[in-house]
Design a protein around this motif. Sequence first.
Motif, PDB file in Angstrom:
ATOM      1  N   GLN A  56       1.126  -1.196  -0.418  1.00 27.03           N
ATOM      2  CA  GLN A  56       0.169  -0.185   0.165  1.00 27.03           C
ATOM      3  C   GLN A  56       0.945   1.154  -0.260  1.00 27.03           C
ATOM      4  OE1 GLN A  56      -2.853  -0.570  -0.323  1.00 27.03           O
ATOM      5  NE2 GLN A  56      -3.387  -2.700  -0.092  1.00 27.03           N
ATOM      6  N   ALA A  57       2.370   1.128   0.262  1.00 25.71           N
ATOM      7  CA  ALA A  57       3.536   2.476   0.207  1.00 25.71           C
ATOM      8  C   ALA A  57       3.157   3.043  -0.985  1.00 25.71           C
ATOM      9  CB  ALA A  57       4.602   2.659   1.088  1.00 25.71           C
ATOM     10  N   PHE A  58       3.025   1.760  -1.970  1.00 26.42           N
ATOM     11  CA  PHE A  58       2.931   2.356  -3.285  1.00 26.42           C
ATOM     12  C   PHE A  58       2.120   2.617  -4.031  1.00 26.42           C
ATOM     13  CE2 PHE A  58       6.719   0.209  -2.532  1.00 26.42           C
ATOM     14  CZ  PHE A  58       8.105   0.815  -2.609  1.00 26.42           C
ATOM     15  N   THR A  59       1.294   3.410  -3.665  1.00 28.45           N
ATOM     16  CA  THR A  59      -0.849   3.371  -3.990  1.00 28.45           C
ATOM     17  C   THR A  59      -0.621   4.829  -3.140  1.00 28.45           C
ATOM     18  OG1 THR A  59      -1.547   2.492  -2.214  1.00 28.45           O
ATOM     19  CG2 THR A  59      -1.105   1.267  -4.188  1.00 28.45           C
ATOM     20  N   ASP A  60      -1.839   5.374  -3.740  1.00 31.73           N
ATOM     21  CA  ASP A  60      -2.497   6.307  -3.470  1.00 31.73           C
ATOM     22  C   ASP A  60      -4.409   6.246  -2.028  1.00 31.73           C
ATOM     23  OD1 ASP A  60      -4.550   5.552  -4.911  1.00 31.73           O
ATOM     24  OD2 ASP A  60      -4.096   7.958  -6.400  1.00 31.73           O
ATOM     25  N   TRP A  61      -3.252   5.369  -1.383  1.00 30.47           N
ATOM     26  CA  TRP A  61      -4.828   4.809  -0.524  1.00 30.47           C
ATOM     27  C   TRP A  61      -5.700   5.412   0.236  1.00 30.47           C
ATOM     28  CZ3 TRP A  61      -4.110   1.225   3.735  1.00 30.47           C
ATOM     29  CH2 TRP A  61      -5.409   0.715   4.184  1.00 30.47           C
ATOM     30  N   GLY A  67     -10.889   3.069  -5.867  1.00 29.25           N
ATOM     31  CA  GLY A  67     -10.148   4.160  -6.198  1.00 29.25           C
ATOM     32  C   GLY A  67      -8.642   4.337  -5.848  1.00 29.25           C
ATOM     33  N   THR A  68      -8.332   3.563  -5.533  1.00 32.20           N
ATOM     34  CA  THR A  68      -6.900   2.440  -5.114  1.00 32.20           C
ATOM     35  C   THR A  68      -5.608   3.263  -6.587  1.00 32.20           C
ATOM     36  OG1 THR A  68      -7.584   2.649  -3.216  1.00 32.20           O
ATOM     37  CG2 THR A  68      -4.400   1.728  -3.988  1.00 32.20           C
ATOM     38  N   GLU A 274      -1.306  11.954   9.184  1.00 30.69           N
ATOM     39  CA  GLU A 274      -1.838  12.011   7.756  1.00 30.69           C
ATOM     40  C   GLU A 274      -1.956  10.913   7.149  1.00 30.69           C
ATOM     41  OE1 GLU A 274      -0.706  13.735   4.776  1.00 30.69           O
ATOM     42  OE2 GLU A 274       0.825  14.801   6.011  1.00 30.69           O
ATOM     43  N   ALA A 275      -2.598   9.422   8.491  1.00 30.87           N
ATOM     44  CA  ALA A 275      -4.046   8.240   7.676  1.00 30.87           C
ATOM     45  C   ALA A 275      -4.655   9.132   8.534  1.00 30.87           C
ATOM     46  CB  ALA A 275      -3.319   7.016   8.641  1.00 30.87           C
ATOM     47  N   PHE A 276      -4.682   9.367   9.522  1.00 31.32           N
ATOM     48  CA  PHE A 276      -6.013   9.671  10.092  1.00 31.32           C
ATOM     49  C   PHE A 276      -7.160  10.750  10.959  1.00 31.32           C
ATOM     50  CE2 PHE A 276      -4.093   5.402  12.723  1.00 31.32           C
ATOM     51  CZ  PHE A 276      -4.860   4.773  12.173  1.00 31.32           C
ATOM     52  N   PHE A 281      -3.838   7.357   3.027  1.00 25.03           N
ATOM     53  CA  PHE A 281      -2.809   5.558   4.388  1.00 25.03           C
ATOM     54  C   PHE A 281      -1.758   5.465   3.473  1.00 25.03           C
ATOM     55  CE2 PHE A 281      -7.421   5.718   6.223  1.00 25.03           C
ATOM     56  CZ  PHE A 281      -7.263   5.441   7.460  1.00 25.03           C
ATOM     57  N   GLY A 282      -1.990   5.563   2.203  1.00 31.81           N
ATOM     58  CA  GLY A 282      -0.759   5.653   1.851  1.00 31.81           C
ATOM     59  C   GLY A 282       0.495   6.167   1.839  1.00 31.81           C
ATOM     60  N   TYR A 283       0.244   7.463   1.499  1.00 28.64           N
ATOM     61  CA  TYR A 283       1.385   8.030   1.868  1.00 28.64           C
ATOM     62  C   TYR A 283       2.209   7.726   3.361  1.00 28.64           C
ATOM     63  CZ  TYR A 283       4.170  12.281   2.540  1.00 28.64           C
ATOM     64  OH  TYR A 283       5.577  13.054   3.833  1.00 28.64           O
ATOM     65  N   SER A 284       1.088   7.504   4.575  1.00 29.51           N
ATOM     66  CA  SER A 284       1.145   7.641   6.032  1.00 29.51           C
ATOM     67  C   SER A 284       2.528   5.854   5.942  1.00 29.51           C
ATOM     68  CB  SER A 284      -0.048   7.331   6.735  1.00 29.51           C
ATOM     69  OG  SER A 284       0.371   6.764   7.688  1.00 29.51           O
ATOM     70  N   THR A 285       1.469   5.004   5.184  1.00 29.63           N
ATOM     71  CA  THR A 285       2.118   3.880   5.175  1.00 29.63           C
ATOM     72  C   THR A 285       3.680   3.612   5.071  1.00 29.63           C
ATOM     73  OG1 THR A 285       0.051   2.246   4.428  1.00 29.63           O
ATOM     74  CG2 THR A 285       2.150   1.262   3.978  1.00 29.63           C
ATOM     75  N   ALA A 286       4.137   4.510   3.918  1.00 27.58           N
ATOM     76  CA  ALA A 286       5.306   4.880   3.803  1.00 27.58           C
ATOM     77  C   ALA A 286       6.824   5.532   4.250  1.00 27.58           C
ATOM     78  CB  ALA A 286       5.232   5.918   2.052  1.00 27.58           C
TER      79      ALA A 286
END
Length: 313
Positions: A56-61, A67-68, A274-276, A281-286
């Motif tokens: 997910q770190a490589f997506t805009d989730w 929409g991912t 960034e997540a909540f 969530f994607g950027y937060s996972t990165a």
Amino acid sequence: MTSAVTTATSPRTTGPTPSGRKGRLTPGGVPYALLLPAFVLYAMVVLYPTLSGAVQAFTDWTGRADGTNFVGWANFAEIFSDVAARSALRNSLVIAVSVTVVQTLVGLALALALHTSLVTRNVLRTLFFAPALLPPVIIAFLWTFILTPQGPLNTVLRGLGLDFLAQNWLGDSSLALWTVIGVVIWQSAGLTMVIYLAGLQGIPTELNESAALDGASWWQRTRLVTVPLLIPATTVAMSLTLISSLKLFDQVFAMTGGGPGYATETLSVIMYKEAFVSGRFGYSTAIALVLTMIVFAFTMVQLGALRRFDVDR
């Protein structure tokens, strides 16, 4: 009777028969069979979420099923171009280095001071260790009250005529980060002390007694005998401190929320926001993946250095 005795005393075949051993584990496979249930549970709870999160770190989730889109390395590039993220990375490294070094020295000093025949040593050990048993959020709220501009600390300083020392400890961008670092060290130094006390218990008293008979001073015995033999305890203490300080979240979020500005922002805090808050969530996972790699790299370097020092000794 003779045939019965002969049969009883004749050599028995000791090797396993193909039919008797079929489907049974060999002795070497028993440990793996016992570990299998725990590994399956670990894979379900830790490995699978970790690997799926890395994807997910490589997506805009955004947290929704639809929409991912795959964005490649864009999230990681943003981490190093965004002012808030760069500030959080810098603050996390400053906290990690400062807390690890100072807390290790303070814990070692407390352990050496209380590893004596002092009558009140057990009471003092309990007092120093007690803050480590309290939840970090409770400690953060307590110190937030103490450090407010009109709080107990500034009131005492003003009462002593030290008005110039009274500060806005959490509102001044040049002081806030160091104030948080001080609170973290105050709470966790007792844990480091206990680790060193355990290490001191394992050092034979004969070594220090022999050094004392040879004319070595207390400082020489500590530097040349005690400290080198505490390398295993130092490895444990510094590793735990480094990992926890790199992931620091509770105290920062409860005391300053990352402010003022970006002065106390850490990777864990910005990851949460960034997540909540922003729903990225994607950027937060990165960010989480970058933090994981930093923790792993620092830990390996530290362990390698300490083990090499131990071998050299």
